[in-house]
Design a protein around this motif. Structure first.
Motif, mmCIF file in Angstrom:
data_model
loop_
_atom_site.group_PDB
_atom_site.id
_atom_site.type_symbol
_atom_site.label_atom_id
_atom_site.label_comp_id
_atom_site.label_asym_id
_atom_site.label_seq_id
_atom_site.Cartn_x
_atom_site.Cartn_y
_atom_site.Cartn_z
ATOM 1 N N GLU A 117 17.994 -10.080 -4.438
ATOM 2 C CA GLU A 117 18.667 -10.952 -3.481
ATOM 3 C C GLU A 117 17.940 -11.015 -2.147
ATOM 4 N N ARG A 118 17.465 -9.844 -1.674
ATOM 5 C CA ARG A 118 16.796 -9.792 -0.367
ATOM 6 C C ARG A 118 15.608 -8.843 -0.417
ATOM 7 N N ALA A 119 14.591 -9.155 0.357
ATOM 8 C CA ALA A 119 13.392 -8.316 0.418
ATOM 9 C C ALA A 119 13.733 -6.923 0.935
ATOM 10 N N ARG A 120 14.613 -6.849 1.895
ATOM 11 C CA ARG A 120 14.971 -5.555 2.479
ATOM 12 C C ARG A 120 15.566 -4.616 1.434
ATOM 13 N N GLU A 121 16.428 -5.149 0.576
ATOM 14 C CA GLU A 121 17.044 -4.334 -0.474
ATOM 15 C C GLU A 121 16.005 -3.874 -1.502
ATOM 16 N N LEU A 122 15.101 -4.782 -1.886
ATOM 17 C CA LEU A 122 14.049 -4.418 -2.835
ATOM 18 C C LEU A 122 13.133 -3.349 -2.251
ATOM 19 N N ASN A 123 12.762 -3.509 -0.991
ATOM 20 C CA ASN A 123 11.900 -2.545 -0.320
ATOM 21 C C ASN A 123 12.569 -1.176 -0.246
ATOM 22 N N ARG A 124 13.834 -1.169 0.134
ATOM 23 C CA ARG A 124 14.587 0.086 0.256
ATOM 24 C C ARG A 124 14.687 0.791 -1.097
ATOM 25 N N SER A 125 14.993 0.053 -2.139
ATOM 26 C CA SER A 125 15.144 0.687 -3.450
ATOM 27 C C SER A 125 13.807 1.227 -3.963
ATOM 28 N N LEU A 126 12.712 0.478 -3.756
ATOM 29 C CA LEU A 126 11.391 0.934 -4.180
ATOM 30 C C LEU A 126 10.998 2.219 -3.458
ATOM 31 N N LEU A 127 11.129 2.241 -2.147
ATOM 32 C CA LEU A 127 10.751 3.430 -1.378
ATOM 33 C C LEU A 127 11.656 4.614 -1.692
ATOM 34 N N SER A 128 12.927 4.376 -1.902
ATOM 35 C CA SER A 128 13.851 5.467 -2.232
ATOM 36 C C SER A 128 13.454 6.152 -3.532
ATOM 37 N N VAL A 129 13.105 5.365 -4.535
ATOM 38 C CA VAL A 129 12.674 5.933 -5.820
ATOM 39 C C VAL A 129 11.394 6.747 -5.642
ATOM 40 N N LEU A 130 10.438 6.214 -4.891
ATOM 41 C CA LEU A 130 9.178 6.921 -4.665
ATOM 42 C C LEU A 130 9.392 8.214 -3.891
ATOM 43 N N ARG A 131 10.287 8.197 -2.920
ATOM 44 C CA ARG A 131 10.517 9.394 -2.106
ATOM 45 C C ARG A 131 11.338 10.458 -2.824
ATOM 46 N N ARG A 132 12.020 10.094 -3.867
ATOM 47 C CA ARG A 132 12.695 11.123 -4.676
ATOM 48 C C ARG A 132 11.670 12.015 -5.362
ATOM 49 N N VAL A 133 10.504 11.442 -5.650
ATOM 50 C CA VAL A 133 9.433 12.182 -6.321
ATOM 51 C C VAL A 133 8.556 12.902 -5.307
ATOM 52 N N GLU A 134 8.151 12.217 -4.247
ATOM 53 C CA GLU A 134 7.287 12.787 -3.201
ATOM 54 C C GLU A 134 7.823 12.351 -1.848
ATOM 55 N N ARG A 143 0.872 -1.170 0.000
ATOM 56 C CA ARG A 143 0.000 0.000 0.000
ATOM 57 C C ARG A 143 0.914 1.226 0.000
ATOM 58 N N VAL A 144 0.742 2.038 -1.012
ATOM 59 C CA VAL A 144 1.528 3.260 -1.153
ATOM 60 C C VAL A 144 0.614 4.433 -0.828
ATOM 61 N N SER A 145 0.964 5.181 0.205
ATOM 62 C CA SER A 145 0.187 6.358 0.599
ATOM 63 C C SER A 145 0.963 7.604 0.177
ATOM 64 N N THR A 146 0.268 8.514 -0.494
ATOM 65 C CA THR A 146 0.937 9.710 -0.984
ATOM 66 C C THR A 146 -0.033 10.876 -1.090
ATOM 67 N N ASP A 147 0.505 12.077 -1.030
ATOM 68 C CA ASP A 147 -0.284 13.281 -1.227
ATOM 69 C C ASP A 147 -0.263 13.727 -2.689
ATOM 70 N N ASN A 148 0.607 13.115 -3.490
ATOM 71 C CA ASN A 148 0.775 13.527 -4.885
ATOM 72 C C ASN A 148 0.670 12.312 -5.808
ATOM 73 N N ARG A 149 -0.532 11.840 -6.021
ATOM 74 C CA ARG A 149 -0.762 10.646 -6.851
ATOM 75 C C ARG A 149 -0.288 10.838 -8.285
ATOM 76 N N GLN A 150 -0.478 12.029 -8.809
ATOM 77 C CA GLN A 150 -0.115 12.286 -10.204
ATOM 78 C C GLN A 150 1.379 12.129 -10.440
ATOM 79 N N ALA A 151 2.192 12.396 -9.450
ATOM 80 C CA ALA A 151 3.640 12.253 -9.596
ATOM 81 C C ALA A 151 4.091 10.817 -9.338
ATOM 82 N N ILE A 152 3.426 10.133 -8.425
ATOM 83 C CA ILE A 152 3.834 8.778 -8.030
ATOM 84 C C ILE A 152 3.384 7.726 -9.044
#
Length: 95
Positions: free
Chosen positions: A49-66, A11-20
């Protein structure tokens, strides 16, 4: 280390759906992204390789935008489910 197949439910929660939304569409298949009141529900298969790395990379990309984007995720692989809230692991269990 060998890359594993992970099934993601998040579940991705954001204030800027158009950007995410375009970022999510690049990272996962369009058919696996559903709009919700808070943001998006994402169901996808990813490899790493690991769930933690995948999670970190996904959230990092999303947070660069919002910056205020939040991610609640479950990564399943090889009979184990690992849960995260943002970058923080919240435990694991047998799937």
């Amino acid at each position: 280390m060998t890359k594993k197949r992970f099934t993601l439910v998040a579940r991705v929660s954001t204030d800027n759906r158009q950007a995410i939304k375009p970022i999510l569409e690049k990272l996962v298949a369009k058919r696996s992204i559903t709009s919700t009141d808070e943001g998006f529900l994402v169901k996808a298969t990813m490899y790493g390789e690991r769930a933690r790395e995948l999670n970190r990379s996904l959230l990092s990309v999303l947070r660069r935008v919002e910056r205020k984007t939040r991610l609640r995720s479950e990564w399943k692989s090889m009979g184990i489910t690992e849960c995260f809230f943002d970058y923080v692991p919240k435990g694991s269990r047998k799937a």
